[in-house]
Motif scaffolding. Sequence first.
Motif, PDB file in Angstrom:
ATOM      1  N   GLU A 179      30.402  17.866  18.975  1.00 32.23           N
ATOM      2  CA  GLU A 179      31.642  18.626  18.821  1.00 32.23           C
ATOM      3  C   GLU A 179      32.116  19.078  20.193  1.00 32.23           C
ATOM      4  N   THR A 180      33.345  18.805  20.512  1.00 27.87           N
ATOM      5  CA  THR A 180      33.908  19.199  21.787  1.00 27.87           C
ATOM      6  C   THR A 180      34.350  20.658  21.719  1.00 27.87           C
ATOM      7  N   VAL A 181      33.667  21.519  22.496  1.00 34.95           N
ATOM      8  CA  VAL A 181      33.992  22.946  22.522  1.00 34.95           C
ATOM      9  C   VAL A 181      34.616  23.270  23.874  1.00 34.95           C
ATOM     10  N   PRO A 182      35.851  23.759  23.911  1.00 35.90           N
ATOM     11  CA  PRO A 182      36.471  24.072  25.206  1.00 35.90           C
ATOM     12  C   PRO A 182      35.721  25.203  25.895  1.00 35.90           C
ATOM     13  N   PRO A 183      35.564  25.116  27.210  1.00 36.51           N
ATOM     14  CA  PRO A 183      34.843  26.181  27.932  1.00 36.51           C
ATOM     15  C   PRO A 183      35.624  27.487  27.861  1.00 36.51           C
ATOM     16  N   PRO A 184      34.925  28.621  27.882  1.00 37.33           N
ATOM     17  CA  PRO A 184      35.630  29.912  27.849  1.00 37.33           C
ATOM     18  C   PRO A 184      36.465  30.099  29.104  1.00 37.33           C
ATOM     19  N   PRO A 185      37.584  30.787  29.010  1.00 36.75           N
ATOM     20  CA  PRO A 185      38.417  31.003  30.198  1.00 36.75           C
ATOM     21  C   PRO A 185      37.668  31.797  31.256  1.00 36.75           C
ATOM     22  N   VAL A 186      37.869  31.407  32.508  1.00 35.12           N
ATOM     23  CA  VAL A 186      37.200  32.073  33.622  1.00 35.12           C
ATOM     24  C   VAL A 186      37.922  33.379  33.930  1.00 35.12           C
ATOM     25  N   LYS A 187      37.197  34.475  33.843  1.00 33.71           N
ATOM     26  CA  LYS A 187      37.785  35.778  34.115  1.00 33.71           C
ATOM     27  C   LYS A 187      37.829  36.008  35.618  1.00 33.71           C
ATOM     28  N   PRO A 188      39.002  36.309  36.167  1.00 34.93           N
ATOM     29  CA  PRO A 188      39.077  36.530  37.612  1.00 34.93           C
ATOM     30  C   PRO A 188      38.276  37.766  38.007  1.00 34.93           C
ATOM     31  N   PRO A 189      37.650  37.740  39.176  1.00 33.69           N
ATOM     32  CA  PRO A 189      36.865  38.904  39.597  1.00 33.69           C
ATOM     33  C   PRO A 189      37.765  40.121  39.807  1.00 33.69           C
ATOM     34  N   SER A 190      37.246  41.273  39.462  1.00 34.61           N
ATOM     35  CA  SER A 190      38.027  42.500  39.627  1.00 34.61           C
ATOM     36  C   SER A 190      38.165  42.825  41.111  1.00 34.61           C
ATOM     37  N   ALA A 191      39.302  43.406  41.461  1.00 34.97           N
ATOM     38  CA  ALA A 191      39.549  43.754  42.853  1.00 34.97           C
ATOM     39  C   ALA A 191      38.596  44.855  43.294  1.00 34.97           C
ATOM     40  N   ALA A 192      37.964  44.636  44.404  1.00 30.93           N
ATOM     41  CA  ALA A 192      36.972  45.599  44.878  1.00 30.93           C
ATOM     42  C   ALA A 192      37.649  46.766  45.585  1.00 30.93           C
ATOM     43  N   GLY A 193      37.093  47.936  45.384  1.00 40.95           N
ATOM     44  CA  GLY A 193      37.551  49.104  46.127  1.00 40.95           C
ATOM     45  C   GLY A 193      36.822  49.197  47.455  1.00 40.95           C
ATOM     46  N   LEU A 194      37.053  50.272  48.168  1.00 46.46           N
ATOM     47  CA  LEU A 194      36.368  50.473  49.432  1.00 46.46           C
ATOM     48  C   LEU A 194      34.961  50.997  49.167  1.00 46.46           C
ATOM     49  N   GLU A 195      34.034  50.526  49.953  1.00 43.02           N
ATOM     50  CA  GLU A 195      32.656  50.963  49.807  1.00 43.02           C
ATOM     51  C   GLU A 195      32.545  52.451  50.112  1.00 43.02           C
ATOM     52  N   ASP A 196      31.700  53.152  49.379  1.00 43.45           N
ATOM     53  CA  ASP A 196      31.533  54.587  49.584  1.00 43.45           C
ATOM     54  C   ASP A 196      30.067  54.950  49.430  1.00 43.45           C
ATOM     55  N   GLY A 197      29.737  56.184  49.775  1.00 45.68           N
ATOM     56  CA  GLY A 197      28.363  56.644  49.686  1.00 45.68           C
ATOM     57  C   GLY A 197      28.278  58.127  49.976  1.00 45.68           C
ATOM     58  N   PRO A 198      27.098  58.692  49.895  1.00 49.06           N
ATOM     59  CA  PRO A 198      26.923  60.127  50.176  1.00 49.06           C
ATOM     60  C   PRO A 198      27.480  60.501  51.538  1.00 49.06           C
ATOM     61  N   ALA A 199      28.109  61.686  51.597  1.00 51.06           N
ATOM     62  CA  ALA A 199      28.766  62.114  52.833  1.00 51.06           C
ATOM     63  C   ALA A 199      28.104  63.365  53.394  1.00 51.06           C
ATOM     64  N   LYS A 200      28.157  63.466  54.708  1.00 53.32           N
ATOM     65  CA  LYS A 200      27.710  64.681  55.383  1.00 53.32           C
ATOM     66  C   LYS A 200      28.710  65.010  56.481  1.00 53.32           C
ATOM     67  N   PRO A 201      28.891  66.298  56.789  1.00 58.62           N
ATOM     68  CA  PRO A 201      29.931  66.688  57.758  1.00 58.62           C
ATOM     69  C   PRO A 201      29.601  66.233  59.178  1.00 58.62           C
ATOM     70  N   PHE A 202      30.656  65.909  59.907  1.00 61.67           N
ATOM     71  CA  PHE A 202      30.528  65.575  61.326  1.00 61.67           C
ATOM     72  C   PHE A 202      31.207  66.631  62.191  1.00 61.67           C
ATOM     73  N   SER A 203      32.490  66.883  61.909  1.00 60.15           N
ATOM     74  CA  SER A 203      33.216  67.912  62.662  1.00 60.15           C
ATOM     75  C   SER A 203      34.462  68.309  61.886  1.00 60.15           C
ATOM     76  N   ALA A 204      35.083  69.408  62.311  1.00 58.27           N
ATOM     77  CA  ALA A 204      36.312  69.884  61.674  1.00 58.27           C
ATOM     78  C   ALA A 204      37.186  70.543  62.729  1.00 58.27           C
ATOM     79  N   GLY A 205      38.509  70.401  62.537  1.00 50.07           N
ATOM     80  CA  GLY A 205      39.448  71.008  63.473  1.00 50.07           C
ATOM     81  C   GLY A 205      40.881  70.641  63.130  1.00 50.07           C
ATOM     82  N   LYS A 206      41.811  71.484  63.534  1.00 48.03           N
ATOM     83  CA  LYS A 206      43.237  71.218  63.329  1.00 48.03           C
ATOM     84  C   LYS A 206      43.588  70.990  61.864  1.00 48.03           C
ATOM     85  N   GLY A 207      42.796  71.552  60.960  1.00 43.12           N
ATOM     86  CA  GLY A 207      43.058  71.354  59.534  1.00 43.12           C
ATOM     87  C   GLY A 207      42.456  70.088  58.949  1.00 43.12           C
ATOM     88  N   TRP A 208      41.722  69.339  59.764  1.00 42.45           N
ATOM     89  CA  TRP A 208      41.121  68.089  59.324  1.00 42.45           C
ATOM     90  C   TRP A 208      39.598  68.221  59.297  1.00 42.45           C
TER      91      TRP A 208
END
Length: 213
Positions: A42-71
């Motif tokens: 029996e000829t079974v058509p292959p399932p449609p290929v799902k496009p990969p989801s768009a990746a966001g920016l890599e992130d991770g635990p944060a620690k402070p470096f410096s602060a000033g001028k409101g930033w």
Amino acid sequence: MDRLHLAPVARPLPVLRDRRAVRAATPLALLAGLALALSACETVPPPPVKPPSAAGLEDGPAKPFSAGKGWTVTIHTPPGGKAFCVAERGIPVGQNAAPRLAFRTASVESGFILSGFTPSDSGATVKPGERYDLTASLDQGSRLTLGARGLPDGSLYVALPTKSYLDELEPLARGRRVSFRSSGLGDIGTMLLAGSSWAINASDECRILHADP
């Protein structure tokens, strides 16, 4: 003593088929077998290929470096990834919906992120992974033509080579106000640049100390 006389045994002779008939029957048998084999599959058509989801920016635990001028500049260390630095400005009370600008620095690629905006074009939304042209108009009259990528959270990321990060963002460091526009999204918003010079340089210093190999 008399010898026994045995009657001759009659042996059947082999029946020889016509060679032409055998040769003619062989292709027909092969075709019939092939047809049966194909009908059993029996000829079974292959399932449609799902496009990969768009990746966001890599992130991770944060620690402070410096602060000033409101930033505030923080160091982020993704699990199994390379560290990077982010400079963000605190959000004044009552301005949660205001467009925001954050500077991001890493060893190879740096840039900035636009978030918290509502596109002016009716029905326009940021599509993850989509590429957008971006024009930054500064109060001093200079204009930057940039390219941005849509992120899954609806923000825009402008990537720049780290080696030219300070040079390309010099207009944002000198300006007091900047307006962003995209042909696909319309007007994105106007942002104040107070303290941006400090933030850009501090994020680059953080990158040199913590993100570079």
